[in-house]
Design a protein around this motif. Structure first.
Motif, short mmCIF file in Angstrom:
data_model
loop_
_atom_site.label_atom_id
_atom_site.label_comp_id
_atom_site.label_asym_id
_atom_site.label_seq_id
_atom_site.Cartn_x
_atom_site.Cartn_y
_atom_site.Cartn_z
N SER A 71 0.82 -1.24 0.02
CA SER A 71 -0.05 0.16 0.03
C SER A 71 0.99 1.22 0.16
CB SER A 71 -1.02 -0.15 1.43
OG SER A 71 -0.30 0.11 2.47
N LEU A 93 -4.36 5.37 -1.89
CA LEU A 93 -2.58 5.09 -1.54
C LEU A 93 -1.75 6.33 -1.79
CD1 LEU A 93 -2.53 1.40 -2.78
CD2 LEU A 93 -3.29 2.17 -0.77
N ALA A 105 -3.38 6.69 5.72
CA ALA A 105 -3.18 5.59 4.73
C ALA A 105 -2.58 4.84 5.70
CB ALA A 105 -2.62 5.78 3.44
#
Length: 349
Positions: free
Chosen positions: A62, A73, A80
């Motif tokens: 990710s 992302l 994130a």
């Protein structure tokens, strides 16, 4: 000009002009949408019968160096949750997938410099050593010609790099600092190297017009990808586009059906994004000519961290482990799961 005539031309000749495609998108009504879908369905039946091919999706990382405005992302997203799978994690997913009957594995991730050629070659070779008959699809973004070549020679079979938009201004408005030409250069390199190369686009990007969608349709017709991933734009709460509405299921399905008619042999996924905006989205995609689904093989511990957009479908029949349930759902829609690599018919040796 008449919408039905344009649909018939697409069905019979697998082509249409820019003007015709724009007229179709601007004027199609409900009855004509049903007619378009029926013609797309007839075309998929002619080339692929009622078969649906499964791909086991492994979300590798990710982390991403890019800052695309629509993606959860993106490197600027401080919320994130970042992770990376190592080779043991990947092999565990692959072994589980092979036992469940998946014969293609899709290694997908953000553009993460950690996954150098050296690391990716080790992973690809390890998978191929254990499962020489299984196919590997990579979806790791833009890399150099040399890098693509190295990964192909290590054993990767396919590469999916969605072009997102074939309109320069629109593309660059959602990919800050990323030249439009670079993405298309990468796609050309993938094809030249010998990959089954996949392109694809989003439907419903903010400020997208039907003219932009026609550019996408003309591009895929000319490029002739082995696979074409088409899905609705879905906003993510931690991105600059968070306030926009998602793309419509109807418009996405229309584009899927047109692509099936323009490229009768293309592999066409009914994406998780379709399921994310409508519980019947995947079935609608299959009925409009889709013949691929990509259930998730990633470890449960990381799935929610791979957050591309809001409300990503985590329903059981998107989970690779629920293979029987997936087959039942596909059967209910009138199709049949086929257990093999599911190559584009132009690539079958």
């Amino acid at each position: 000009m008449n919408v039905k005539d344009i649909i018939n031309k697409l069905y019979e000749e697998n082509s249409a002009s820019k003007k015709e495609l724009l007229y179709l998108l601007d004027n199609i009504n409900e009855g004509e949408i049903d007619y378009l879908i029926s013609k797309a369905h007839d075309t998929r039946m002619k080339y692929y019968s009622n078969k649906v091919y499964l791909r086991g999706l492994i979300e590798l990382t990710s982390f991403c160096k890019k800052d695309c405005l629509y993606c959860g992302l993106r490197r600027s997203n401080k919320n994130a949750q970042r992770y990376r799978l190592d080779m043991d994690d990947v092999l565990e997913c692959v072994r589980k997938g092979d036992k469940l009957g998946y014969k293609t594995f899709v290694l997908q991730g953000g553009e993460d410099a950690y996954y150098s050629d050296e690391i990716m070659i080790k992973i690809i070779k390890a998978i191929k050593r254990e499962f020489p008959e299984n196919a590997i699809t990579l979806s790791l973004g833009e890399r150099s010609y040399e890098s693509y070549k190295n990964l192909f020679e290590a054993g990767a079979d396919r590469y999916l790099l969605r072009h997102e938009s074939a309109s320069k201004e629109l593309y660059e408005s959602i990919h800050p600092g990323e030249p439009f030409e670079e993405r298309f250069n990468c796609l050309s390199n993938l094809k030249e190297i010998g990959y089954q190369a996949g392109a694809g686009f989003m439907v419903g990007i903010p400020n997208q017009t039907n003219k932009d969608l026609v550019n996408d349709l003309i591009f895929v017709k000319k490029f002739e990808p082995a696979m074409c991933g088409i899905g609705p734009f879905i906003p993510h709460k931690d991105t600059p586009l968070k306030e926009y509405n998602h793309g419509s299921l109807e418009k996405t399905v229309i584009c899927l059906a047109i692509v099936r008619l323009l490229l009768p042999k293309v592999l066409l996924p009914a994406t998780t994004a379709l399921s994310s905006i409508d519980k019947n989205g995947r079935n609608a995609g299959l009925k409009a000519g889709g013949n691929i689904i990509m259930p998730n093989l990633s470890p449960m511990s990381v799935r929610k961290k791979y957050s591309l957009y809001n409300d990503k479908a985590y329903i059981l029949d998107e989970d690779a482990e629920y293979r029987k349930l997936i087959e039942e759902k596909v059967k209910e829609a009138g199709f049949e799961v086929e257990v093999n690599r599911g190559d584009n018919i132009d690539f079958i040796k």
